[in-house]
Design a protein around this motif. Structure first.
Motif, PDB file in Angstrom:
ATOM      1  N   ALA A 116       0.924  -0.951   0.299  1.00  0.00           N
ATOM      2  CA  ALA A 116      -0.563   0.127   0.088  1.00  0.00           C
ATOM      3  C   ALA A 116       1.223   1.653  -0.429  1.00  0.00           C
ATOM      4  O   ALA A 116       2.393   1.053   0.511  1.00  0.00           O
ATOM      5  CB  ALA A 116      -0.445  -0.152   1.153  1.00  0.00           C
ATOM      6  N   GLU A 117       0.551   2.002  -0.943  1.00  0.00           N
ATOM      7  CA  GLU A 117       1.218   3.560  -1.100  1.00  0.00           C
ATOM      8  C   GLU A 117       0.458   4.820  -0.676  1.00  0.00           C
ATOM      9  O   GLU A 117      -0.568   4.667  -1.190  1.00  0.00           O
ATOM     10  CB  GLU A 117       2.037   3.988  -1.655  1.00  0.00           C
ATOM     11  CG  GLU A 117       2.911   4.063  -2.176  1.00  0.00           C
ATOM     12  CD  GLU A 117       4.367   4.435  -1.244  1.00  0.00           C
ATOM     13  OE1 GLU A 117       4.055   5.925  -0.891  1.00  0.00           O
ATOM     14  OE2 GLU A 117       4.910   3.597  -1.258  1.00  0.00           O
ATOM     15  N   TYR A 118       0.018   5.788  -0.389  1.00  0.00           N
ATOM     16  CA  TYR A 118       0.273   6.756  -0.571  1.00  0.00           C
ATOM     17  C   TYR A 118       0.360   8.170  -1.764  1.00  0.00           C
ATOM     18  O   TYR A 118       2.092   8.340  -1.650  1.00  0.00           O
ATOM     19  CB  TYR A 118      -0.119   7.496   0.618  1.00  0.00           C
ATOM     20  CG  TYR A 118      -0.817   7.381   1.991  1.00  0.00           C
ATOM     21  CD1 TYR A 118      -2.065   7.191   1.992  1.00  0.00           C
ATOM     22  CD2 TYR A 118      -0.531   6.174   2.624  1.00  0.00           C
ATOM     23  CE1 TYR A 118      -3.416   7.319   3.146  1.00  0.00           C
ATOM     24  CE2 TYR A 118      -1.257   5.615   4.082  1.00  0.00           C
ATOM     25  CZ  TYR A 118      -2.554   6.013   3.965  1.00  0.00           C
ATOM     26  OH  TYR A 118      -3.024   5.192   4.993  1.00  0.00           O
ATOM     27  N   PHE A 119      -0.645   8.607  -2.435  1.00  0.00           N
ATOM     28  CA  PHE A 119      -0.256   9.910  -2.717  1.00  0.00           C
ATOM     29  C   PHE A 119      -0.431  10.824  -2.503  1.00  0.00           C
ATOM     30  O   PHE A 119      -1.890  10.682  -1.350  1.00  0.00           O
ATOM     31  CB  PHE A 119      -0.381   9.614  -4.538  1.00  0.00           C
ATOM     32  CG  PHE A 119      -0.689   8.411  -5.455  1.00  0.00           C
ATOM     33  CD1 PHE A 119       1.058   8.312  -4.685  1.00  0.00           C
ATOM     34  CD2 PHE A 119      -1.166   8.917  -6.371  1.00  0.00           C
ATOM     35  CE1 PHE A 119       1.730   6.925  -5.898  1.00  0.00           C
ATOM     36  CE2 PHE A 119      -0.711   7.490  -7.183  1.00  0.00           C
ATOM     37  CZ  PHE A 119       0.952   6.576  -6.838  1.00  0.00           C
ATOM     38  N   HIS A 120       0.136  12.176  -2.435  1.00  0.00           N
ATOM     39  CA  HIS A 120       0.009  13.793  -1.902  1.00  0.00           C
ATOM     40  C   HIS A 120      -1.015  14.215  -3.048  1.00  0.00           C
ATOM     41  O   HIS A 120       0.013  14.289  -4.211  1.00  0.00           O
ATOM     42  CB  HIS A 120       0.821  13.887  -0.934  1.00  0.00           C
ATOM     43  CG  HIS A 120       1.612  12.615  -0.191  1.00  0.00           C
ATOM     44  ND1 HIS A 120       0.867  12.062   0.976  1.00  0.00           N
ATOM     45  CD2 HIS A 120       2.261  11.584  -0.548  1.00  0.00           C
ATOM     46  CE1 HIS A 120       1.983  11.469   1.250  1.00  0.00           C
ATOM     47  NE2 HIS A 120       2.563  11.108   0.409  1.00  0.00           N
ATOM     48  N   LYS A 121      -1.484  15.466  -2.372  1.00  0.00           N
ATOM     49  CA  LYS A 121      -1.818  16.826  -2.854  1.00  0.00           C
ATOM     50  C   LYS A 121      -1.162  17.595  -2.211  1.00  0.00           C
ATOM     51  O   LYS A 121      -2.148  18.569  -1.443  1.00  0.00           O
ATOM     52  CB  LYS A 121      -3.335  16.862  -2.831  1.00  0.00           C
ATOM     53  CG  LYS A 121      -3.397  18.593  -4.501  1.00  0.00           C
ATOM     54  CD  LYS A 121      -5.192  17.723  -4.570  1.00  0.00           C
ATOM     55  CE  LYS A 121      -5.161  19.721  -5.464  1.00  0.00           C
ATOM     56  NZ  LYS A 121      -4.372  19.190  -6.692  1.00  0.00           N
ATOM     57  N   LEU A 122      -0.517  18.815  -2.926  1.00  0.00           N
ATOM     58  CA  LEU A 122       0.641  19.749  -1.874  1.00  0.00           C
ATOM     59  C   LEU A 122      -0.956  20.510  -1.617  1.00  0.00           C
ATOM     60  O   LEU A 122      -0.972  21.388  -2.865  1.00  0.00           O
ATOM     61  CB  LEU A 122       1.217  19.954  -2.434  1.00  0.00           C
ATOM     62  CG  LEU A 122       2.603  19.138  -2.894  1.00  0.00           C
ATOM     63  CD1 LEU A 122       3.784  19.628  -3.242  1.00  0.00           C
ATOM     64  CD2 LEU A 122       3.052  18.749  -1.241  1.00  0.00           C
ATOM     65  N   THR A 123      -1.153  21.451  -0.735  1.00  0.00           N
ATOM     66  CA  THR A 123      -2.415  22.587  -0.677  1.00  0.00           C
ATOM     67  C   THR A 123      -1.650  23.956  -0.264  1.00  0.00           C
ATOM     68  O   THR A 123      -2.212  24.572   0.062  1.00  0.00           O
ATOM     69  CB  THR A 123      -3.237  22.275  -0.099  1.00  0.00           C
ATOM     70  OG1 THR A 123      -2.358  21.784   1.216  1.00  0.00           O
ATOM     71  CG2 THR A 123      -3.875  20.953  -0.635  1.00  0.00           C
ATOM     72  N   GLY A 124      -0.449  23.859   0.362  1.00  0.00           N
ATOM     73  CA  GLY A 124       0.287  25.176   0.509  1.00  0.00           C
ATOM     74  C   GLY A 124       1.919  24.824   2.040  1.00  0.00           C
ATOM     75  O   GLY A 124       1.960  23.788   1.962  1.00  0.00           O
ATOM     76  N   VAL A 125       2.289  26.228   1.492  1.00  0.00           N
ATOM     77  CA  VAL A 125       3.564  26.114   1.520  1.00  0.00           C
ATOM     78  C   VAL A 125       4.253  27.089   2.349  1.00  0.00           C
ATOM     79  O   VAL A 125       3.747  28.064   1.530  1.00  0.00           O
ATOM     80  CB  VAL A 125       4.711  25.553   1.036  1.00  0.00           C
ATOM     81  CG1 VAL A 125       5.230  26.404  -0.673  1.00  0.00           C
ATOM     82  CG2 VAL A 125       5.903  25.766   1.368  1.00  0.00           C
ATOM     83  N   ARG A 126       4.764  27.500   3.909  1.00  0.00           N
ATOM     84  CA  ARG A 126       5.123  28.439   4.330  1.00  0.00           C
ATOM     85  C   ARG A 126       6.581  28.363   5.028  1.00  0.00           C
ATOM     86  O   ARG A 126       6.854  26.580   5.195  1.00  0.00           O
ATOM     87  CB  ARG A 126       3.890  29.470   5.028  1.00  0.00           C
ATOM     88  CG  ARG A 126       3.871  28.903   6.844  1.00  0.00           C
ATOM     89  CD  ARG A 126       2.862  28.731   7.270  1.00  0.00           C
ATOM     90  NE  ARG A 126       2.236  28.180   8.744  1.00  0.00           N
ATOM     91  CZ  ARG A 126       2.740  27.347   9.240  1.00  0.00           C
ATOM     92  NH1 ARG A 126       3.253  28.016  10.006  1.00  0.00           N
ATOM     93  NH2 ARG A 126       2.348  25.990  10.049  1.00  0.00           N
ATOM     94  N   HIS A 127       7.488  29.431   5.598  1.00  0.00           N
ATOM     95  CA  HIS A 127       8.782  29.337   6.004  1.00  0.00           C
ATOM     96  C   HIS A 127       9.275  30.249   6.446  1.00  0.00           C
ATOM     97  O   HIS A 127       8.552  31.499   6.191  1.00  0.00           O
ATOM     98  CB  HIS A 127       9.517  29.191   4.646  1.00  0.00           C
ATOM     99  CG  HIS A 127      10.063  30.131   3.413  1.00  0.00           C
ATOM    100  ND1 HIS A 127      10.225  30.697   3.370  1.00  0.00           N
ATOM    101  CD2 HIS A 127       9.470  29.931   2.114  1.00  0.00           C
ATOM    102  CE1 HIS A 127       9.560  32.044   2.494  1.00  0.00           C
ATOM    103  NE2 HIS A 127       8.987  31.245   1.326  1.00  0.00           N
TER     104      HIS A 127
END
Length: 160
Positions: A116-127
């Motif tokens: 089993a594996e997971y895919f992802h959707k990037l929704t935001g980034v801050r730094h």
């Protein structure tokens, strides 16, 4: 008895799945380092990237990258936000930026025989802005495709 063994052998071969599990099954984010004018940029600093485990221990993801223009980092499988620490250092400075990456995780299913594996959707980034001028999402879907660049990293332009 031989007929029974022959039947059992044929049944086992016929029951095997024809679906092959992907050989290249690493799910990671890819970063390109760019100058302020958008051109590929070689980072002259030494860059170490790490994260923290649940127990609070450091986990090094990129160890002392020198003169790099791009890199790949793994992504967590079941957290809505990853926290990474980008440590820039050379003879003149030693600074760390914290990066928070928000994402949605969804399971990916090939077949019962495959892990089993997971895919992802990037929704935001801050730094923070000690060594990083900006970090932007270029491509938001993270899956097996390692040719996609997910982030553009722009180092602090006052240093270079």
């Amino acid at each position: 008895m031989r007929k029974w063994l022959l039947f059992l052998g044929v049944a086992l071969v016929a029951s095997c799945s024809s679906i092959d599990c992907p050989v290249k099954n690493v799910v990671a984010t890819n970063y390109d380092i760019l100058s302020s004018d958008g051109l590929p940029f070689e980072l002259l600093d030494t860059l170490t990237i790490y994260s923290k485990t649940k127990e609070g221990k450091d986990t090094i993801l990129l160890n002392r990258g020198i003169e790099i223009e791009s890199f790949s980092l793994p992504i967590s499988k079941s957290h809505p936000e990853d926290v990474l620490y980008f440590h820039f250092f050379n003879l003149n400075y030693d600074e760390t930026d914290t990066v928070w990456i928000q994402k949605e995780d969804y399971p990916h299913f090939e077949s019962l025989e495959c892990k089993a594996e997971y895919f992802h959707k990037l929704t935001g980034v801050r730094h923070t802005k000690n060594g990083i001028d900006s970090l932007v999402i270029k491509y938001s879907n993270v899956d097996y495709d390692d040719t996609k660049i997910h982030f553009y990293l722009y180092p602090d332009s006052e240093r270079y």
